[in-house]
Scaffold this active site. Structure first.
Site, mmCIF file in Angstrom:
data_model
loop_
_atom_site.group_PDB
_atom_site.id
_atom_site.type_symbol
_atom_site.label_atom_id
_atom_site.label_comp_id
_atom_site.label_asym_id
_atom_site.label_seq_id
_atom_site.Cartn_x
_atom_site.Cartn_y
_atom_site.Cartn_z
ATOM 1 N N LYS A 219 0.876 -1.177 0.000
ATOM 2 C CA LYS A 219 0.000 0.000 0.000
ATOM 3 C C LYS A 219 0.914 1.228 0.000
ATOM 4 C CE LYS A 219 -1.853 3.028 1.992
ATOM 5 N NZ LYS A 219 -1.724 4.475 1.641
ATOM 6 N N GLU B 218 9.231 1.328 11.390
ATOM 7 C CA GLU B 218 10.341 2.267 11.202
ATOM 8 C C GLU B 218 9.716 3.661 11.211
ATOM 9 O OE1 GLU B 218 12.368 4.782 10.266
ATOM 10 O OE2 GLU B 218 12.583 4.106 8.195
ATOM 11 N N CYS C 257 13.668 9.677 7.244
ATOM 12 C CA CYS C 257 13.572 9.085 8.580
ATOM 13 C C CYS C 257 14.893 9.214 9.315
ATOM 14 C CB CYS C 257 13.127 7.635 8.500
ATOM 15 S SG CYS C 257 13.820 6.729 7.130
ATOM 16 N N GLU D 25 10.361 15.235 15.866
ATOM 17 C CA GLU D 25 10.721 15.074 14.469
ATOM 18 C C GLU D 25 9.988 16.145 13.661
ATOM 19 O OE1 GLU D 25 9.279 11.579 12.140
ATOM 20 O OE2 GLU D 25 11.384 11.409 11.573
HETATM 21 P P1 NAI Z 1 1.643 8.505 7.875
HETATM 22 O O1 NAI Z 1 2.207 7.659 8.937
HETATM 23 O O2 NAI Z 1 0.221 8.947 8.004
HETATM 24 O O3 NAI Z 1 1.749 7.756 6.443
HETATM 25 C C1 NAI Z 1 2.609 6.674 6.127
HETATM 26 C C2 NAI Z 1 1.804 5.575 5.438
HETATM 27 O O4 NAI Z 1 0.838 5.067 6.354
HETATM 28 C C3 NAI Z 1 1.020 6.019 4.212
HETATM 29 O O5 NAI Z 1 1.028 4.989 3.245
HETATM 30 C C4 NAI Z 1 -0.379 6.187 4.765
HETATM 31 O O6 NAI Z 1 -1.377 6.049 3.783
HETATM 32 C C5 NAI Z 1 -0.452 5.058 5.763
HETATM 33 N N1 NAI Z 1 -1.461 5.225 6.796
HETATM 34 C C6 NAI Z 1 -1.936 6.379 7.337
HETATM 35 N N2 NAI Z 1 -2.885 6.122 8.252
HETATM 36 C C7 NAI Z 1 -3.024 4.779 8.318
HETATM 37 C C8 NAI Z 1 -3.832 3.895 9.084
HETATM 38 N N3 NAI Z 1 -4.711 4.359 9.957
HETATM 39 N N4 NAI Z 1 -3.679 2.569 8.903
HETATM 40 C C9 NAI Z 1 -2.793 2.081 8.037
HETATM 41 N N5 NAI Z 1 -2.003 2.866 7.259
HETATM 42 C C10 NAI Z 1 -2.115 4.197 7.402
HETATM 43 O O7 NAI Z 1 2.597 9.755 7.713
HETATM 44 P P2 NAI Z 1 2.223 11.178 7.070
HETATM 45 O O8 NAI Z 1 0.896 11.611 7.558
HETATM 46 O O9 NAI Z 1 2.381 11.077 5.626
HETATM 47 O O10 NAI Z 1 3.389 12.097 7.677
HETATM 48 C C11 NAI Z 1 3.245 12.660 8.975
HETATM 49 C C12 NAI Z 1 4.561 12.614 9.734
HETATM 50 O O11 NAI Z 1 4.985 11.268 9.866
HETATM 51 C C13 NAI Z 1 5.734 13.300 9.079
HETATM 52 O O12 NAI Z 1 5.750 14.673 9.351
HETATM 53 C C14 NAI Z 1 6.899 12.573 9.694
HETATM 54 O O13 NAI Z 1 7.202 13.115 10.957
HETATM 55 C C15 NAI Z 1 6.393 11.168 9.877
HETATM 56 N N6 NAI Z 1 6.833 10.294 8.765
HETATM 57 C C16 NAI Z 1 7.939 9.526 8.950
HETATM 58 C C17 NAI Z 1 8.429 8.767 7.910
HETATM 59 C C18 NAI Z 1 9.653 7.938 8.044
HETATM 60 O O14 NAI Z 1 10.362 7.725 7.070
HETATM 61 N N7 NAI Z 1 9.929 7.384 9.211
HETATM 62 C C19 NAI Z 1 7.791 8.770 6.580
HETATM 63 C C20 NAI Z 1 6.591 9.582 6.508
HETATM 64 C C21 NAI Z 1 6.164 10.314 7.575
#
Ligand code: NAI
Ligand code: MG
Length: 484
Positions: A180, A255, A289, A386
């Site tokens: 996904k 992660e 990250c 972060e």
């Molecule tokens: P997010 O955690 O919402 O999104 C990451 C993935 O999770 C996407 O594919 C999203 O569709 C999916 N997702 C979202 N809600 C979900 C749920 N309830 N159940 C299952 N999957 C779900 O991150 P977002 O909103 O894009 O970014 C917000 C913050 O998260 C950023 O500002 C950053 O701090 C952190 N982040 C960290 C990352 C890393 O590489 N560790 C990558 C992206 C975001």
């Protein structure tokens, strides 16, 4: 912006080896971060699409994939890697357009994806079981087996790299995957699925269902047919996924980012350190990250390091992905709001330097000038949370003990680095730093496909990348034979 590189229909899901419409027939706009326009429509997958994808993966586990030898699996992965290499420029343009990252950074990601497939292709037949000396009359051995259906929920910041490290390792161990991708960026996930199809990956072994996190994402992480979930993204969603996994009693790899420090001591080679200090904070506009968002500097070299970092910041050029400057836009208007909100919380701090958004950057793009803060106390929100944008804080310290206590003084623990010529200090700190990876006199080690990666604390748990990932993406069976 050019959509001519999209050779597949991006509004479809890839399930059971075929491109299919999402069942509900709904789509989402895919945004271009460089100018705020809509690139194309993508599928808004939901529960039924995920059901179909999981069923296709389950079926694949009983088809040719299950009977294939490990070397044959490896050969297919290597072939996918070759197709990724052959198409690296196109993939790089897709990723640059979709994520907003400068073209050369996107090209590096495409090459990393190829390298992951090559590495995991080569590793597929290298993980062996053991024989265990046991009671008289017994022969005991272990078998490495796939979990079954693996769910991969990935973010938008490094789609190609994260597909490489998680799907690559899962397929090497013989799992069948449902991916996904993030709603903000999924072109290369779809492109990858098509290259895998071209390489002869049996149908159903890799399925891609784009959609919203709360819909397709939640459907996948909650699915009773999924045997392992790997997730990269925010801490909040990571918690939801772990909670969900506890319902189904399945393992998860999380992660979740970090607040990774670099420790610069008085005896450091500052010329060598400088490019790493800044690049590790602004690469991919800080949406990494493993970004290094805290620079801890011993007082004897503090002014010099700060001045020289500030000079570099002053030279940073921010603009559209295709202009291939130092820094691109952030992924979305929402992410820009989040990052600007953090910068506003630093209003009372010393702003040591800022980069420049080029004057001809399109108005609709999500640009933020990289910002370097000095005079930040270790407990300040900018030194604790972060930010996920091009923002770094520089913090002074007196001695090694203080440096360690500041470095370990957040809830995260992903990456850390030490800049010092003293070998004993390097060894002490490598042990004492709370992080999944420690770099000595470097940062990031050139990407490091081969290097196990993952965190502790709020940064998550489990290891991806390198050979180590193969353990996480497989399970172990012990066979005990009593033969007298
Ligand atoms: P997010 O955690 O919402 O999104 C990451 C993935 O999770 C996407 O594919 C999203 O569709 C999916 N997702 C979202 N809600 C979900 C749920 N309830 N159940 C299952 N999957 C779900 O991150 P977002 O909103 O894009 O970014 C917000 C913050 O998260 C950023 O500002 C950053 O701090 C952190 N982040 C960290 C990352 C890393 O590489 N560790 C990558 C992206 C975001
Ligand atoms: Mg989200």
């Amino acid at each position: 912006m050019s959509t001519e590189d999209i050779w597949f229909d991006p509004s479809l899901c890839f399930i059971g080896g075929a491109w299919v419409d999402p069942v509900a027939g709904q789509t989402l706009d895919l945004g271009n971060p460089s100018d705020g326009t809509v690139i194309c429509q993508i599928a808004r997958g939901g529960q039924e699409d995920v059901d179909h994808a999981v069923a296709a993966a389950e079926e694949a586990l009983h088809g040719p994939w299950a009977r294939m030898t490990a070397p044959e699996r490896g050969r297919i992965l290597a072939k996918i890697g070759q197709l990724v290499l052959d198409n690296a420029d196109t993939l790089a343009r897709l990723e640059a357009m979709d994520v907003g990252k400068p073209l050369k950074q996107a090209k590096a990601d495409a090459l990393a994806l190829a390298r992951y497939m090559e590495f995991y292709g080569g590793a597929a037949d290298k993980l062996h079981g053991h024989t265990i000396p046991y009671l008289d009359g017994y022969t005991v051995y272990t078998l490495r087996e796939p979990h079954g259906v693996t769910g991969h929920i990935i973010p938008w910041n490094y789609p190609m790299q994260i597909i490489g490290r998680s799907v690559g390792a899962a397929l090497a161990m013989g799992n069948a995957a449902v991916l996904k991708p993030a709603e903000e960026a999924c072109l290369t996930a779809l492109a990858f699925a098509d290259l895998a199809r071209q390489a002869g990956l049996p149908e159903g072994v890799l399925n891609v269902v784009p959609g919203l996190g709360a819909e397709a994402g939640a459907a996948l992480s909650a699915h009773a047919g999924v045997n392992h979930v790997s997730f990269t993204g925010s801490v909040g969603v990571g918690k939801l996924i772990q909670r969900q996994a506890s319902e189904n009693i399945v393992p998860v790899t999380l992660e979740l980012g970090g607040k990774s420090p670099q420790l610069v001591f008085d005896d450091a080679d500052i010329d060598a350190a400088l490019p790493f200090l800044v690049n590790a904070g602004v690469q991919n506009a800080g949406q990494t990250c493993s970004a290094s968002s805290r620079i801890l500097v011993q007082r004897g070299v503090f002014d010099e390091v700060l001045d020289r970092m500030a000079a570099r910041y002053g030279d940073l050029q921010v603009g559209p992905a295709m202009a291939d400057l130092d820094v691109g836009p952030l992924i979305s208007a929402r992410q820009k709001d989040i990052v600007e909100g953090f910068i506003a919380q630093g209003a009372s701090l010393e702003k040591a330097a800022q980069g420049q958004v080029v004057t001809d950057a399109p108005d609709g793009g999500h640009y933020v000038a990289p910002t370097l803060f000095a005079g930040v106390s270790p407990g300040h929100v900018l030194a604790q949370e972060e930010i996920f944008g091009p923002v770094q804080v520089v913090i002074p310290f007196d001695d090694e003990a203080e440096a360690l206590s500041i470095a370990n003084g957040t809830q995260f623990g992903l990456v850390a680095s030490v800049w010092s010529r003293e070998g004993a200090r390097q060894m002490r700190l490598a042990k004492a730093l709370r992080a999944g990876q420690v770099f000595l006199n470097n940062y990031g080690a050139g990407g490091g496909v081969e290097l196990p990666f993952g965190g502790t604390g709020l940064s998550g748990h489990g290891r991806e990348k390198g050979f180590e990932a193969l353990y996480g993406f497989s399970t172990l069976k012990t066979v005990a034979a009593l033969h007298g």
